[in-house]
Enzyme design. Structure first.
Site, PDB file in Angstrom:
ATOM      1  N   GLN A 100      -9.257  47.723   7.796  1.00  0.00           N
ATOM      2  CA  GLN A 100      -9.465  46.514   7.931  1.00  0.00           C
ATOM      3  C   GLN A 100     -10.268  45.846   6.803  1.00  0.00           C
ATOM      4  OE1 GLN A 100     -11.821  43.668  10.414  1.00  0.00           O
ATOM      5  NE2 GLN A 100      -9.895  42.893  11.160  1.00  0.00           N
ATOM      6  N   TYR A 181     -14.975  34.442   8.440  1.00  0.00           N
ATOM      7  CA  TYR A 181     -15.364  35.217   7.184  1.00  0.00           C
ATOM      8  C   TYR A 181     -14.615  34.599   5.829  1.00  0.00           C
ATOM      9  CZ  TYR A 181     -17.455  38.559  10.510  1.00  0.00           C
ATOM     10  OH  TYR A 181     -18.208  39.035  11.262  1.00  0.00           O
ATOM     11  N   ARG A 228      -4.756  39.244   9.403  1.00  0.00           N
ATOM     12  CA  ARG A 228      -5.254  38.926  10.913  1.00  0.00           C
ATOM     13  C   ARG A 228      -5.803  37.657  10.715  1.00  0.00           C
ATOM     14  NH1 ARG A 228     -10.245  40.551  14.957  1.00  0.00           N
ATOM     15  NH2 ARG A 228      -8.941  41.026  16.622  1.00  0.00           N
ATOM     16  N   GLY A 314      -9.491  45.764  22.447  1.00  0.00           N
ATOM     17  CA  GLY A 314     -11.027  45.785  22.091  1.00  0.00           C
ATOM     18  C   GLY A 314     -11.897  46.613  22.856  1.00  0.00           C
ATOM     19  N   ARG A 315     -12.468  45.789  23.674  1.00  0.00           N
ATOM     20  CA  ARG A 315     -13.535  46.565  24.348  1.00  0.00           C
ATOM     21  C   ARG A 315     -13.030  47.483  25.583  1.00  0.00           C
ATOM     22  NH1 ARG A 315     -18.732  42.609  25.359  1.00  0.00           N
ATOM     23  NH2 ARG A 315     -18.636  42.073  23.121  1.00  0.00           N
TER      24      ARG A 315
END
Length: 358
Positions: A100, A181, A228, A314-315
């Protein structure tokens, strides 16, 4: 046992995936101080290769792109060599690596970058966020507005980073246009107050994202380029307006990106399913969807209802290197240790137990 829809194979560009799971990108702050991923990073990603599509943490395409301490880069020979070890570890364990590319823009502090300069952004507007530095938390400063010529330079940095990722052995890259971002900042009216061709109208605000995507697709191939987005996510101090404004911005953006035939669209989804369904109507390739707070029994829901092709984890994947086996067999999951998310070292990174100890 989870839904059978998770266990269907999928062709993704040049890749043949055995199931519909993937590793979601997650910042872990384990790179060396110069941004090179070391052996521990290779071990971490190699452990999770059974997820098939392994999307790395955000990786800066330049010194200006760095926001946090010990995040990886992909713009020097040393970075390329480090990511080569990561790619080898993923491939040896049967997975595919997408790196990424994340330029943080104004979500930075001079203390955290190699050159100690002010961050750059679409406009000179501070994010007013707390940034952890070696001396403790500090407010993000007012960034320097990029000139039109400098925007072209940043696009070149993304192009170089994508080529470097492929040189390192990665199977592709994911463009990070989400989570507050730089690319996301260009989309948000409260962060982008430019009056040139990169600001003002929703078409102009989308221009930079589309140009970055086009440059990378030209460099390494659209079939190795994903992107994304995170519509309406109020991260990094961004405000994209009301529901109709967000829908208009992202329907236009996704429509323009769809023309590039990128290998996938990755949506960090806040919950507007009408908007998500509209993406599905125009997007020609795979759609990945991550939802905050998704429980184990809901992992396959978006695939089952036709909104997604792949469900990145993810987690769950962070705390369970063998998450694929655990989901297939209905085995219990390890609990996440939040205190070790960004702590550095092996603890809470590569030491989570598996069902079958190595």
């Amino acid at each position: 046992m989870t839904s059978p829809s998770l266990w269907q194979p999928l062709t993704l560009g040049r890749l043949e995936l055995e199931h519909r799971l993937a590793l979601a990108p997650m910042t872990r702050n384990r790179a060396n101080p110069d941004g090179t991923p070391g052996d521990l990073v290779a071990e971490y990603y190699g452990q999770r290769a059974s997820l098939g599509l392994v999307i790395s943490e955000g990786t800066q395409p330049s010194a200006d792109g760095q926001g946090y301490l010990t995040t990886p880069g992909i713009y020097t020979p040393e970075h390329v060599a480090g990511w080569g070890k990561v790619a080898d570890a993923v491939h040896e364990n049967g997975g595919h690596l997408f790196i990424q590319l994340m330029h943080v823009g104004r979500i930075s502090h001079p203390d955290n970058t190699p050159h100690h300069r002010r961050p750059v952004a679409p406009s000179a507007i501070s994010a007013e966020q707390d940034m952890f530095t070696a001396e403790g938390p500090k407010k993000t400063p007012v960034p320097r507005e990029l000139s039109v010529a400098e925007i072209q330079d940043v696009i070149g940095e993304f192009r170089h980073a994508a080529a470097s990722a492929i040189s390192a052995g990665a199977d592709g890259v994911e463009i990070h246009a989400a989570n507050g971002y730089l690319l996301h900042q260009f989309l948000a009216p409260n962060a982008n107050q430019r009056t040139d061709e990169y600001g003002g109208t929703l078409e102009n605000r989308a221009r930079f994202v589309v140009e970055v995507a086009r440059a990378i697709a030209d460099e390494i191939g659209a079939d190795r380029t994903g992107i994304r987005i995170s519509p309406a996510f109020p991260l990094g101090g961004l405000d994209e307006g009301d529901t109709e404004a967000v829908r208009a911005q992202y329907r236009y953006l996704v429509g323009e990106l769809a023309k590039l035939d990128l290998v996938y669209l990755h949506v960090h989804h806040l919950g507007d399913d009408e908007l998500l369904a509209s993406f599905r109507e125009v997007w020609p390739t795979a759609v990945l969807v991550v939802r905050y707070g998704r429980e184990r029994d809901g992992i396959a829901a978006d695939i089952g209802n036709g909104l997604a092709d792949i469900a990145p984890l993810g987690r769950f994947a962070l705390a369970n290197p063998d998450i694929v086996e655990r989901l297939r067999t209905g085995a219990p999951l390890n609990d996440l240790d939040p205190a070790t998310l960004y702590a550095g070292g092996a603890r809470g990174y590569t030491d989570y137990p598996t069902l079958t100890p190595a």
